[in-house]
Design a protein around this motif. Structure first.
Motif, short mmCIF file in Angstrom:
data_model
loop_
_atom_site.label_atom_id
_atom_site.label_comp_id
_atom_site.label_asym_id
_atom_site.label_seq_id
_atom_site.Cartn_x
_atom_site.Cartn_y
_atom_site.Cartn_z
N SER A 138 23.24 36.31 30.27
CA SER A 138 22.55 35.91 31.50
C SER A 138 21.83 34.59 31.26
N HIS A 139 22.12 33.61 32.09
CA HIS A 139 21.65 32.23 31.90
C HIS A 139 20.21 32.03 32.38
N GLY A 198 20.10 37.02 26.88
CA GLY A 198 19.58 36.19 27.96
C GLY A 198 18.81 35.00 27.43
N SER A 233 16.94 40.34 31.18
CA SER A 233 17.50 41.33 30.25
C SER A 233 16.42 42.26 29.72
N GLY A 275 17.15 34.44 32.00
CA GLY A 275 18.08 35.49 31.61
C GLY A 275 17.49 36.42 30.57
N GLY A 276 16.63 35.89 29.70
CA GLY A 276 15.95 36.72 28.72
C GLY A 276 14.91 37.62 29.37
#
Length: 271
Positions: A30-31, A97, A105, A101-102
């Motif tokens: 996930s960007h 991510g 996630s 995204g991090g």
């Protein structure tokens, strides 16, 4: 370049994704905010060659998942990722991510601790960290500060502060230019909404924390070492890289991810 040829229609948006397929451990990337799946193409190529099933996607409103269909919120993004995992029938994927995204996630793992095999966070804030009054003040002021930057200048400024290599900066400008300023500010506010302090919380799955040596975004450089100590792990600092470490130094990040994946079958350390 990977073309996201598959789509999942969801709440007014055709979420575009690419699934490499195969029987290997599934990994979902996930960007970051304003970016798209292109930032993970080096990781996709490397990990697919190692036998993993790799899924890239563009969050709603980003990249080829346009138009957004509805306002981008933390809750909507979480529901979208959960829906994509269910749609692909992924068996306990590793969630990776970068930046937003991090945060996303982390939120999925917190909501569904049974769902993920492991979590890899690259250059993102610690969702459940305690926040000082100075950090709260900075977060509150960030959106109004970004709103004051002329729309024509925002992609360049964001790219320059996010990366150290010229190639990464160029790709970041490309990606940031696709998202109108109004929508980018919505995404930024959603990122902040993921930050919900919970000092007693520990990640219930194996965790890998990666940041660039020169990451100056938010409080990541200060909070990630503290996060690592709280979880009883070592953070991985990528020499010479900025906020988008996986593009600034793809080989170093690939090596770190591959080494971590070899450990995820081991029991998590108890505390």
């Amino acid at each position: 370049m990977v073309n996201l040829e598959s789509e999942l229609p969801l709440h007014g948006c055709a979420l575009r994704y690419d699934d490499s397929g195969g029987d290997g451990v599934p990994i979902v990337f996930s960007h970051g905010a304003g970016a798209d799946h292109v930032m993970f193409e080096a990781q996709r190529e490397h990990l697919h060659a190692q036998g993993h099933r790799v899924v890239l996607w563009d969050m709603r409103g980003h990249g080829s998942s346009r138009p957004a269909g509805t306002r981008f919120t933390a809750e909507r993004a979480t529901a979208d990722l959960l829906a994509l995992i269910e749609h692909l029938a992924l068996d306990r994927p590793v969630l990776v991510g970068q930046s937003l995204g991090g945060n996303l996630s982390q939120a999925v793992v917190r909501r569904r601790p049974d769902l993920a095999r492991a979590l890899i966070v690259i250059g993102a804030a610690w969702n459940t960290a305690p926040l000082s009054w100075q950090e709260r003040l900075l977060l509150k002021a960030a959106a109004p500060s970004l709103a004051m930057i002329p729309a024509r200048n925002l992609p360049r400024l964001m790219a320059e502060t996010s990366a150290t290599s010229q190639a990464t900066r160029a790709d970041a400008r490309r990606a940031f230019s696709q998202l109108p300023k109004k929508e980018f500010l919505q995404v930024w506010r959603a990122t902040v909404d993921f930050l919900t302090p919970d000092p007693g919380y520990l990640t219930p799955v194996p965790l890998c924390l990666i940041r660039g040596e020169h990451d100056r975004t938010g409080n990541i450089a200060a909070s990630m070492p503290t996060w690592a100590r709280a979880e009883g792990i070592d953070e991985i600092v990528i020499a010479g890289a900025g906020h988008i470490a996986n593009q600034d130094a793809p080989q170093a990040v690939n090596k770190a991810i591959e080494a971590f994946l070899h450990t995820v079958s081991a029991p998590k350390r108890t505390r």
